[in-house]
Every structure is written in structure tokens, then in C-alpha cells.
Design a protein around this motif. Structure first.
Motif, PDB file in Angstrom:
ATOM      1  N   ASN A  40       0.840  -1.183   0.000  1.00  0.00           N
ATOM      2  CA  ASN A  40       0.000   0.000   0.000  1.00  0.00           C
ATOM      3  C   ASN A  40       0.882   1.242   0.000  1.00  0.00           C
ATOM      4  O   ASN A  40       2.038   1.200   0.431  1.00  0.00           O
ATOM      5  N   ASN A  67       1.054   3.639   1.841  1.00  0.00           N
ATOM      6  CA  ASN A  67       1.539   4.050   3.159  1.00  0.00           C
ATOM      7  C   ASN A  67       2.573   3.083   3.726  1.00  0.00           C
ATOM      8  O   ASN A  67       3.019   3.231   4.868  1.00  0.00           O
ATOM      9  N   SER A  83       2.152  -0.287   4.165  1.00  0.00           N
ATOM     10  CA  SER A  83       1.576  -1.480   4.795  1.00  0.00           C
ATOM     11  C   SER A  83       1.357  -2.600   3.777  1.00  0.00           C
ATOM     12  O   SER A  83       1.349  -2.370   2.574  1.00  0.00           O
ATOM     13  N   ASP A  84       1.166  -3.825   4.288  1.00  0.00           N
ATOM     14  CA  ASP A  84       0.819  -5.005   3.492  1.00  0.00           C
ATOM     15  C   ASP A  84       1.824  -5.249   2.369  1.00  0.00           C
ATOM     16  O   ASP A  84       1.476  -5.320   1.188  1.00  0.00           O
ATOM     17  N   GLN A  85       3.097  -5.419   2.729  1.00  0.00           N
ATOM     18  CA  GLN A  85       4.148  -5.665   1.749  1.00  0.00           C
ATOM     19  C   GLN A  85       4.119  -7.143   1.339  1.00  0.00           C
ATOM     20  O   GLN A  85       4.259  -8.023   2.177  1.00  0.00           O
TER      21      GLN A  85
END
Length: 399
Positions: A134, A136, A138-140
Motif C-alpha cells: 500500500n 503508506n 503497509s501489506d508488503q
């Protein structure tokens, strides 16, 4: 090399080729995003495509960067914590935020067309893979974890369907097209020459690569037929620029009418701009370090901010308060200030991107040295899209 020393080196190189903090007008095609310097010691600049005027955005090690789809953000890689990580900043170089943090190398970020995700390359799983997160941080997620080959330098297509990358599968670097979730892939060709993906056309109907299929690296265009599925291995490479030097990193202008690229035809890499059909070509930079093309900004806000430097007072050797007025239609602007002793630059400072109202006076503090002679300062304002105001200068009355 200390960061301060590197900063002055790249600034000097930029000044030799047109200026680091110029007065310039906005262009409908936005700024060129250019990495300048020697290998492992480079800086990011926003450059005007018409005259080469520059704004220093960031300095560090190797650079790989791209503008967000709306032109207000830049994702880039830097080694703030000792290894390359993905960061984002405003288009004027302010507001830096680090998105990844690990002991591996994360680099070459590219934005999804809706601006919500960023794809990048990372070797955190042992080999180079393409990751998506994402915007920002997150959620790599690793989308090429099942691929034992190295996958590098992703480029998200304008329709969001494909992420083009370059892979060394079978020992030769070539272009690999991945769906955004990594579940499907397609190979461009399997020739015994190297091919690196450069950029998609704004309408997504063509893309540019640089390849040594002709002996040295030149720029080629592939046109995508209106069929589904696309037979990628049957696409024909059409030369766009072909000479005896290395040509690479070709990037379309947002209106699709021009292409900017890097070439070392004069001994080091410089930036050239040409028509999208291959000619005529115009050299934009002239210096003794490498200029590497990264991206071409799409501008949605075309109105430049305003700034007025105001006569200020102070004592050399002490902190001097510099006064100015600044405003922009967005309501926010940052200000770059250069201080001169006569004609010689002796100081530079930048404010962050802040709320600015017309008619209101603002200040910035310059920690001066004990100079003798006439002092003045010049200010330029930058809005969230990186549009630049004309330069305004005023005296510093000393006591």
C-alpha cells in the motif's frame, strides 16, 4: 562521502548546467525527475524540460524514483539507515517518510495508476523479487516468490493490469510482464540480447525499452495490438533512437508527444529530449557527471505560487531572521532561500510545505557567519505539485 559534501558537489554540477534553485515557469508536461552525480553518490532533481532549470530534491546514494499519478508525490529509494529503502516525499522535496525498513535492498518504486499501491524490487527473500505494498507502506507482499530468477525495476501499466519488469531468467536480461497479483506472466522475447523495460506510453498502447539487440544499447518502441490476449512474443521492436553510444531510461511525456532519455554520447550520461517518433533530438544537460532519467511528472495544478522577499535586518555571525510573503492557490507552499555575499552564494535553506496566505509575512532563520560585505537573499516558492515561482530578492541590512 559525508552527505553535506555530496550535496555541494551535486549542487555545483547542477549550477554548471543551468542552476539548482532557478526562477522558472510551470510546464504543461511537468518536470523531469533526474538523478545526477557519480555512481553511489547521486542526487534527485526536478528539472524543467524546456530549459534544464533544476530544483534539488534529495541526495544520497544510487537513485531510482517515480512521480505519483497526480504529480504531487515522489517515491524513491535512499540509504538513510545504511541500506536502500523505499521512501516518499512531496514533489517539492519536503515531507520525507520512510516506507520500508529492513537489512536488505528495496529499490525502484513505481505507483499503481490509482496511486493506492507501490511496486518495488527487493532482495529480502534471497533473490531480487517484485513486491507490492500500500502507498503508506503497509501489506508488503512478494508477488514473484515462486520465481527463482532475479526480477528488477518494475513499471506499472496505465490500466493497472500489468507490472513490467526485467528478469535474468535463462542468463539473459529481458522483459517480463506480470499481472498485479503476480499470478500470470508473459515474456516479451527470448533473444540472446539484453532488453530492459523503460516506460509505458500514457495511453498504455505502447512501451519503450533499451536493448543491445543492435550491438549497443538503443531505444526501441513496441506497439500493443488491440487483442486479448496479447501475443507478447510476436510484437515487433521499432527503433526510436539509434547511435553508437549507450541510450537508456526513455520516458514518455504525459501528453505522449515527446520522449526524454539518457545517453553517454558525449562521455558521460546527459538528458536528451526528442519527439516521440524519434526526432529531432535536443540535449538538455551539459556537465561532467551522469544525469539519469527517472520519470516525467504529470501536472494537474498548473498555477505557480508567488513569493516576495522583504528587506531584512541582522548581525553577521548571528541568527538572522529573513522575511518574505508567499501564497498559492492550493493554500500551501514551501520556500527555498539562497543567501548571497555580493554575487557569491553563501547559504541556502528550505522551509517545509506549510499553509501560506496572500498578504501575510513569514520568516525563516538563517544561521549566518561573520561575513563582511553586502548581503542579500533570494526566495523561490514551490507548491505541492512542485510548480515554481519567479525568484524575488531583497537586501539584508547588517549592523
Amino acid at each position: 562521502m559525508p552527505r553535506a559534501a555530496l550535496c555541494f558537489i551535486v549542487l555545483a554540477s547542477a549550477l554548471a548546467s543551468g542552476g539548482a534553485t532557478p526562477a522558472a515557469t510551470s510546464s504543461v508536461n511537468g518536470h523531469l525527475l533526474v538523478a545526477t552525480g557519480h555512481r553511489h553518490e547521486m542526487a534527485l532533481f526536478a528539472m524543467q524540460p524546456r530549459n534544464g532549470d533544476r530544483l534539488l530534491l534529495n541526495y544520497g546514494t544510487d537513485q531510482g524514483a517515480s512521480y505519483s499519478p497526480d504529480g504531487t508525490k515522489i517515491a524513491f529509494m535512499n540509504s538513510y539507515d545504511g541500506d536502500l529503502e523505499i521512501c516518499v516525499m512531496n514533489a517539492d522535496g519536503t515531507g520525507i517518510k520512510q516506507l520500508t525498513k529492513n537489512s536488505s535492498i528495496d529499490g525502484f518504486p513505481t505507483w499503481s495508476p490509482d496511486g493506492r499501491k507501490i511496486a518495488f524490487a527487493s532482495n529480502r527473500d534471497g533473490d531480487d523479487d517484485i513486491w507490492v505494498m500500500n502507498a503508506n507502506g503497509s501489506d508488503q507482499t512478494n508477488i514473484t516468490s515462486a520465481d527463482p530468477a532475479d526480477n528488477e525495476d518494475p513499471h506499472w501499466s496505465p490500466d493497472g493490469r500489468w507490472i513490467a519488469s526485467t528478469t535474468d531468467a535463462y542468463g539473459v536480461w529481458h522483459v517480463l510482464l506480470l499481472t498485479a497479483d503476480g499470478k500470470d506472466e508473459a515474456v516479451l522475447d527470448w533473444g540472446d540480447y539484453a532488453t530492459w523495460f523503460d516506460s509505458w506510453s500514457p495511453d498504455g498502447k505502447s512501451f519503450l525499452v533499451h536493448s543491445n539487440r543492435g550491438g549497443d544499447y538503443d531505444i526501441y518502441r513496441y506497439d500493443i495490438p488491440d487483442t486479448d490476449p496479447v501475443q507478447w512474443m510476436l510484437l515487433e521492436a521499432k527503433p526510436v533512437s539509434n547511435d553508437s553510444a549507450v541510450e537508456e531510461r526513455a520516458t514518455w511525456s504525459p501528453d505522449g508527444k515527446q520522449v526524454a532519455f539518457s545517453s553517454n554520447r558525449d562521455g558521460d550520461f546527459e538528458i536528451y529530449v526528442m519527439n516521440a517518433d524519434g526526432g529531432p533530438q535536443r540535449q538538455l544537460t551539459h556537465n561532467t557527471v551522469d544525469d539519469i532519467m527517472e520519470d516525467w511528472q504529470a501536472l494537474h495544478d498548473l498555477r505557480a505560487p508567488t513569493v516576495q522577499a522583504l528587506t531584512s535586518r541582522g548581525t553577521p555571525g548571528k541568527a538572522i531572521t529573513l522575511r518574505f510573503k508567499a501564497s498559492d492557490n492550493s493554500g500551501r507552499a514551501s520556500v527555498g532561500i539562497s543567501v548571497f555575499l555580493g554575487k557569491r552564494p553563501v547559504g541556502y535553506l528550505r522551509t517545509s510545505l506549510k499553509q501560506r496566505s496572500a498578504g501575510h509575512a513569514y520568516t525563516a532563520t538563517w544561521h549566518s557567519y561573520n561575513f563582511k560585505g553586502p548581503l542579500r537573499f533570494c526566495a523561490e516558492a514551490y507548491d505541492p505539485s512542485g510548480n515554481e515561482s519567479p525568484r524575488s530578492c531583497a537586501r539584508i541590512i547588517t549592523s
